[in-house]
Design a protein around this motif. Structure first.
Motif, mmCIF file in Angstrom:
data_model
loop_
_atom_site.group_PDB
_atom_site.id
_atom_site.type_symbol
_atom_site.label_atom_id
_atom_site.label_comp_id
_atom_site.label_asym_id
_atom_site.label_seq_id
_atom_site.Cartn_x
_atom_site.Cartn_y
_atom_site.Cartn_z
ATOM 1 N N LEU A 45 -47.643 -46.376 -36.471
ATOM 2 C CA LEU A 45 -48.084 -45.887 -37.874
ATOM 3 C C LEU A 45 -48.349 -44.319 -37.830
ATOM 4 N N LEU A 46 -48.718 -43.755 -36.852
ATOM 5 C CA LEU A 46 -48.958 -42.173 -37.106
ATOM 6 C C LEU A 46 -47.345 -41.687 -37.103
ATOM 7 N N GLN A 47 -46.450 -42.126 -36.323
ATOM 8 C CA GLN A 47 -45.179 -41.631 -36.451
ATOM 9 C C GLN A 47 -44.493 -41.823 -37.671
ATOM 10 N N ASP A 48 -44.785 -43.002 -38.320
ATOM 11 C CA ASP A 48 -44.255 -43.375 -39.540
ATOM 12 C C ASP A 48 -44.985 -42.873 -41.106
ATOM 13 N N LYS A 49 -46.307 -42.598 -40.617
ATOM 14 C CA LYS A 49 -46.749 -42.002 -41.996
ATOM 15 C C LYS A 49 -47.460 -40.587 -42.132
#
Length: 128
Positions: A45-49
């Motif tokens: 989630l961190l890397q995507d958003k």
């Protein structure tokens, strides 16, 4: 040196993630997750958003929504940064800073470097 996202075991044998700057400085960290899969989902989630999330300054009344970084004040008159999911869950947060611009710099550092961050798994079990 590149930003790293470290997945590690906690003293209570759970899992957490730490976002580290290229120089090794800890920028943000997570709560404890009961499963490694939950920690891995937080990393994804961190890397995507996070790279495209807005930064809101709650100290001046900005209203935040969606995936976002929040700059907020603390009970001891300092500042901190949080990254929240769109459902309001806090994914990672920073230390307290005496100056607001340092909290903002933390958010920008994570935003600018999270997509290309190396993920380092230091857990006892490599299985999700």
């Amino acid at each position: 040196m590149m930003t790293k996202i470290v997945i590690s075991n906690t003293k209570s044998d759970q899992f957490m993630i730490t976002v580290k700057a290229g120089n090794g400085e800890v920028l943000m960290w997570s709560e404890e997750y009961t499963t490694k899969q939950s920690a891995l989902e937080a990393v994804a989630l961190l890397q995507d958003k996070a790279w495209c999330a807005a930064v809101y300054d709650l100290t001046i009344g900005e209203v935040a929504n969606g995936y976002r970084f929040e700059i907020d004040d603390t009970a001891d008159d300092q500042y901190m940064t949080r990254f929240r999911a769109s459902n309001g869950q806090i994914i990672v947060w920073s230390e307290r800073y005496t100056a607001k611009h340092n909290a903002k710099a933390c958010a920008e550092n994570v935003k600018n470097n999270i997509r290309s961050a190396d993920v380092v798994d230091t857990t006892k079990s490599k299985a999700a």
